[in-house]
Design an enzyme around this catalytic site. Structure first.
Site, PDB file in Angstrom:
ATOM      1  N   SER A  79       2.215  17.163   3.024  1.00  0.00           N
ATOM      2  CA  SER A  79       3.324  17.920   3.582  1.00  0.00           C
ATOM      3  C   SER A  79       3.013  18.728   4.593  1.00  0.00           C
ATOM      4  CB  SER A  79       4.155  18.366   2.484  1.00  0.00           C
ATOM      5  OG  SER A  79       3.108  19.215   1.412  1.00  0.00           O
ATOM      6  N   HIS A 125       7.227  12.977   0.814  1.00  0.00           N
ATOM      7  CA  HIS A 125       7.679  12.770   2.273  1.00  0.00           C
ATOM      8  C   HIS A 125       7.976  11.441   2.900  1.00  0.00           C
ATOM      9  CE1 HIS A 125       7.981  17.156   2.831  1.00  0.00           C
ATOM     10  NE2 HIS A 125       6.876  17.151   2.222  1.00  0.00           N
ATOM     11  N   LYS A 150      14.308  14.954  -0.188  1.00  0.00           N
ATOM     12  CA  LYS A 150      13.765  14.779   1.199  1.00  0.00           C
ATOM     13  C   LYS A 150      14.511  13.918   2.041  1.00  0.00           C
ATOM     14  CE  LYS A 150      10.160  17.869   0.092  1.00  0.00           C
ATOM     15  NZ  LYS A 150       8.734  17.935  -0.717  1.00  0.00           N
TER      16      LYS A 150
END
Ligand SMILES: *Cc1c(COP(=O)(O)O)cnc(C)c1O
Length: 399
Positions: A179, A207, A238
């Site tokens: 990340s 992610h 996300k």
């Protein structure tokens, strides 16, 4: 007395360029957001596909809000197990091609809950040194033996695996996309080592969902190793633009977590309208996100190459997460502040979120950014880099 101690800590952080503070925002997420009353270009969001303010998601949430109300009322094991929860779990299991799925309220809670349920005293966990804080906290909570291996260093991991005997269970846990660095876990090598040394594998796709893989299923899809990963955790906060997290895996794994994961058991079910919005997001990701994903990757490529050409160190970024290594925390803060003055929001990431002497700007691009947005940012980076003498900091020692 306590106040004085706290104040000293705050003053120290401030002196070291490490203090953190909240900035008041208004309006929805998007490529432009309103912060402290000013409109700024948003280059630090994880809303990779621009779904956080998508009309279809909002309509799904609104419809469910009317149907099922606001709160879940209780833990899912008591009376908070609502229709939209299982619909979302079924949709996720189908999309990820696993037998089953379990929702958690957040990614942080999923990691602490899953890891501490599966592992305990007498077990050993191998964890990439740059894994997310929620994985670290999950391991600490589990009381298993905690072994960090150097970032993506498979030879070092193998040495550690070789010498670890006498444990009941062994597990390797890794972020999919890291990340703060934007690079990829070597999943094929990891699953090969796991097979050789009889380890469980858990991946955090926070992610990567919606970002990686032909169909947006994540990094396991990208590397073709979905069936070799025991625990596929990911977030809905996300690229899915919502909130919450999931664990996908076998039926047995999920039943076990329902009985054992404390962050699932001892907390209220996710608001049903959020589950409905997330289900819509999963549907969009599985059916029509390819053009969005193409746009996202094109933007990532243009931004990263543009920064490199202008002399910036983007580390080993391979994804829409683009770190710009500054090393010095105060300079990272100053750079971020200057960008902000120019109407660009890119956050400075400093220790302890990242290792000492690796302070950086962390820029993320999304599918919503335009070519003009990118050009403007690149131009301002060049100007501010000169102004703050970035080149001279670049040569500082990393630890
Ligand atoms: C953001 C993130 C989490 C936490 O997810 P939340 O839903 O925001 O709590 C967990 N793991 C990784 C790798 C992340 O980037």
């Amino acid at each position: 007395m306590v106040e004085q101690t706290l104040k000293t800590a705050l003053t120290d952080w401030e002196r070291d360029g490490l203090e953190r503070a909240l900035r008041p925002q208004s309006g929805p997420q998007g490529r432009i957001i309103t912060v402290e009353g000013r409109r700024v270009l948003n280059f630090c969001s994880n809303d990779y596909l621009g779904l956080a303010d998508d009309r279809r998601l909002k309509e799904a949430a609104a419809a469910c809000l009317k149907e099922e109300g606001v709160g879940a009322g209780a833990s899912r094991l008591v009376c908070g197990n609502m229709a939209s929860h299982h619909r979302l779990e079924e949709a996720l299991a189908r999309f990820k091609g696993t037998e089953s799925c379990l929702l958690f309220s957040t990614g942080y809670m999923a990691n602490t809950g899953i890891i501490s349920a599966i592992f305990g005293r007498g077990d050993i966990i191998f964890s990439d040194r740059l894994n997310h804080a929620s994985i670290v906290d999950g391991i600490l909570l589990s009381r298993a033996e905690f072994t960090r291996y150097p970032h993506k260093d498979m030879a070092a991991l193998e040495e550690l695996l070789k010498s670890a005997s006498g444990f009941k269970k062994r597990g390797i846990i890794t972020d999919g996309i890291f990340s703060m660095d934007g690079d990829l876990a070597p999943l094929q090598e990891i699953v090969a080592l796991a097979q050789k040394y009889e380890c469980l594998v858990m991946i955090d796709e926070a992610h990567a969902l919606g970002v990686m893989g032909e169909d947006g299923k994540g990094l396991a899809e990208h590397f073709g190793v979905e069936d070799k990963i025991d625990i596929q955790m990911g977030t809905l906060s996300k690229a899915a633009g919502c909130f919450g997290a999931y664990c996908c895996g076998s039926k047995i794994l999920i039943s076990y977590l329902v009985n054992k994961a404390r962050s699932f058991i001892y907390t209220t079910g996710m608001p049903p309208s959020i589950a409905a919005a997330a289900q819509k997001a999963v549907e969009i990701i599985s059916k029509d996100s390819q053009p969005l994903r193409q746009r996202l990757w094109q933007n990532a490529h243009l931004m990263r190459e543009g920064l490199k050409q202008r002399g910036f160190d983007t580390m080993d970024s391979q994804t829409p997460i683009i770190p710009i290594l500054v090393k010095d925390s105060a300079l990272a803060s100053a750079f971020s502040r200057r960008l902000y003055e120019e109407g660009i929001w890119v956050s400075a990431i400093r220790p302890p979120t990242v290792p000492q002497k690796t302070a950086r700007l962390r820029l993320t691009v999304t599918a919503a950014h335009t070519r003009e947005d990118l050009d403007y940012v690149l131009e301002k980076f060049k100007v501010i880099g000169k102004e703050l003498n970035y080149a001279s900091y670049k040569s500082l020692q990393r630890d």
